[in-house]
Design an enzyme around this catalytic site. Structure first.
Site, mmCIF file in Angstrom:
data_model
loop_
_atom_site.group_PDB
_atom_site.id
_atom_site.type_symbol
_atom_site.label_atom_id
_atom_site.label_comp_id
_atom_site.label_asym_id
_atom_site.label_seq_id
_atom_site.Cartn_x
_atom_site.Cartn_y
_atom_site.Cartn_z
ATOM 1 N N TYR A 5 0.826 -1.203 0.000
ATOM 2 C CA TYR A 5 0.000 0.000 0.000
ATOM 3 C C TYR A 5 0.854 1.243 0.000
ATOM 4 O O TYR A 5 2.071 1.180 0.213
ATOM 5 C CB TYR A 5 -0.955 0.004 1.201
ATOM 6 C CG TYR A 5 -0.301 0.324 2.537
ATOM 7 C CD1 TYR A 5 0.543 -0.593 3.149
ATOM 8 C CD2 TYR A 5 -0.513 1.542 3.163
ATOM 9 C CE1 TYR A 5 1.142 -0.295 4.368
ATOM 10 C CE2 TYR A 5 0.081 1.849 4.382
ATOM 11 C CZ TYR A 5 0.909 0.921 4.974
ATOM 12 O OH TYR A 5 1.508 1.214 6.166
ATOM 13 N N LYS B 81 6.584 -1.916 1.804
ATOM 14 C CA LYS B 81 5.416 -1.361 2.493
ATOM 15 C C LYS B 81 4.228 -2.311 2.342
ATOM 16 O O LYS B 81 3.326 -2.088 1.531
ATOM 17 C CB LYS B 81 5.097 0.043 1.937
ATOM 18 C CG LYS B 81 4.213 0.868 2.852
ATOM 19 C CD LYS B 81 4.227 2.329 2.452
ATOM 20 C CE LYS B 81 3.170 3.151 3.153
ATOM 21 N NZ LYS B 81 3.305 3.234 4.599
ATOM 22 N N GLU C 121 12.357 2.504 14.119
ATOM 23 C CA GLU C 121 11.400 3.505 13.612
ATOM 24 C C GLU C 121 10.123 3.395 14.427
ATOM 25 O O GLU C 121 10.025 2.598 15.362
ATOM 26 C CB GLU C 121 11.114 3.276 12.121
ATOM 27 C CG GLU C 121 10.456 1.952 11.831
ATOM 28 C CD GLU C 121 10.148 1.731 10.350
ATOM 29 O OE1 GLU C 121 9.974 2.709 9.600
ATOM 30 O OE2 GLU C 121 10.074 0.551 9.950
ATOM 31 N N LEU D 26 11.379 1.415 7.072
ATOM 32 C CA LEU D 26 10.805 1.775 5.776
ATOM 33 C C LEU D 26 11.448 3.091 5.336
ATOM 34 O O LEU D 26 11.616 4.007 6.148
ATOM 35 C CB LEU D 26 9.287 1.975 5.920
ATOM 36 C CG LEU D 26 8.577 2.380 4.641
ATOM 37 C CD1 LEU D 26 8.456 1.186 3.698
ATOM 38 C CD2 LEU D 26 7.185 2.938 4.941
HETATM 39 N N1 PLP Z 1 7.641 3.674 8.871
HETATM 40 C C1 PLP Z 1 6.536 2.923 8.871
HETATM 41 C C2 PLP Z 1 6.556 1.583 9.522
HETATM 42 C C3 PLP Z 1 5.365 3.394 8.261
HETATM 43 O O1 PLP Z 1 4.252 2.635 8.253
HETATM 44 C C4 PLP Z 1 5.364 4.683 7.669
HETATM 45 C C5 PLP Z 1 4.168 5.203 7.023
HETATM 46 O O2 PLP Z 1 3.130 4.620 6.998
HETATM 47 C C6 PLP Z 1 6.546 5.429 7.712
HETATM 48 C C7 PLP Z 1 7.667 4.901 8.312
HETATM 49 C C8 PLP Z 1 6.601 6.807 7.095
HETATM 50 O O3 PLP Z 1 6.604 6.722 5.714
HETATM 51 P P1 PLP Z 1 6.063 7.911 4.802
HETATM 52 O O4 PLP Z 1 6.860 9.127 5.195
HETATM 53 O O5 PLP Z 1 6.358 7.470 3.423
HETATM 54 O O6 PLP Z 1 4.625 8.072 5.101
#
Ligand code: PLP
Length: 287
Positions: A33, A149, A182, A207
């Site tokens: 997603y 993701k 994270e 991620l």
């Molecule tokens: N880390 C995780 C586990 C996430 O699920 C998300 C976003 O859903 C992020 C980091 C942040 O990613 P982004 O800045 O692309 O929204």
């Protein structure tokens, strides 16, 4: 006005939108997603999000359900049909519908796609950013491929729920070395007492956040000092500031970690400034 979702080629009323019970997303979390921010009628960093979607799909050997430009069209159309000016647009692609079997389905099974959009309140988000959030640490218990993701978010659900039950808004995963990887749905940052921004390198354990990338661009534009390296929970306790980043939160100051006050207990000046300037570092596409 009723909400509208896009499901496998059709725009349907959100309340009645449904996928088959043998969709592999439903049965195996076999899908990926993306979430993009919609800001003032513009989609934020759509090319980067769709590049990451492409990478996630490739890693799992799922085909695009339609061309990339068709996906862009549907994202815009769902935003328009839901009259979202500020909010989030969500796209999910799964390996499709097939008789339950762990092996990949036959070649002719088409991937499934769902797109939804909803409005959020910029006022409420600013109020939250003005207060900051508390985070609660949690042992890292996810699979090593968190760079993809995927919709398999059960560990994230449990970590975030644990944080919520302790008065927090986000979880911070801790790896075996005591370093923060994270958040449950965000990337984690600190600002040291010397004013150095620190965030974990995207090579492993996290991620590669699109918001993280935009903030790194902004940090460089502003001439701030930063280091991409792991940081420990102790270093976070000792930091001048902490914050998290995601498309859904933008730059969100963290004022407490595991019940300990960070800095002076108020949102830090670096995080607050990065939040203010955030959209200057992003690609904005009209809806
Ligand atoms: N880390 C995780 C586990 C996430 O699920 C998300 C976003 O859903 C992020 C980091 C942040 O990613 P982004 O800045 O692309 O929204």
């Amino acid at each position: 006005m009723s909400r509208i979702a896009y499901v496998n080629g059709q725009y349907v009323r959100h309340a009645e939108a449904a996928v088959h019970i043998e969709d592999r997303g439903y049965q195996f979390a076999d899908g990926v997603y993306e979430v993009c921010e919609v800001w003032q009628n513009k989609i934020v960093d759509m090319p980067r999000h769709l590049d990451r979607l492409d990478r996630s799909l490739n890693e799992l050997r799922i085909d695009w359900p339609m061309t990339r430009s068709a996906v862009e069209f549907v994202l815009r159309e769902v935003i328009r049909r839901n009259r979202v000016r500020d909010g989030l647009v969500y796209v999910q692609v799964t390996r499709g519908v097939s008789r339950r079997d762990h092996f990949f389905p036959p070649e002719d099974v088409a991937p499934s796609i769902v797109v939804t959009a909803r409005s959020t309140s910029p006022k409420a988000a600013e109020a939250q950013a003005g207060k900051g959030i508390a985070v609660v640490s949690y042992p890292e218990n996810r699979w090593p491929r968190v760079d993809i993701k995927t919709i398999a978010l059960l560990p994230n659900v449990l970590a975030k729920q644990n944080a919520k039950e302790q008065g927090g808004k986000e979880a911070w995963y801790l790896d075996g070395d005591g370093n923060v990887t994270e958040g449950g749905s965000t990337n984690a940052w600190i600002v040291t007492k010397d004013g150095v921004l620190v965030t974990r390198p995207a090579e492993s354990g996290i991620l590669r956040g699109i918001t993280r990338a935009a903030v790194l661009d902004l940090v460089q534009k502003e001439g701030l000092t930063f280091e991409e390296r792991p940081f420990s929970l102790e270093e976070a306790f000792d930091a001048k500031e902490a914050f998290v980043t995601a498309a859904s939160t933008l730059v969100m100051p963290v004022t407490r970690v595991d019940g300990k006050t960070i800095g002076n207990g108020h949102p830090g000046s670096v995080a607050t400034r990065l939040r203010e300037l955030f959209h200057t570092a992003t690609d904005l596409r009209a809806v």
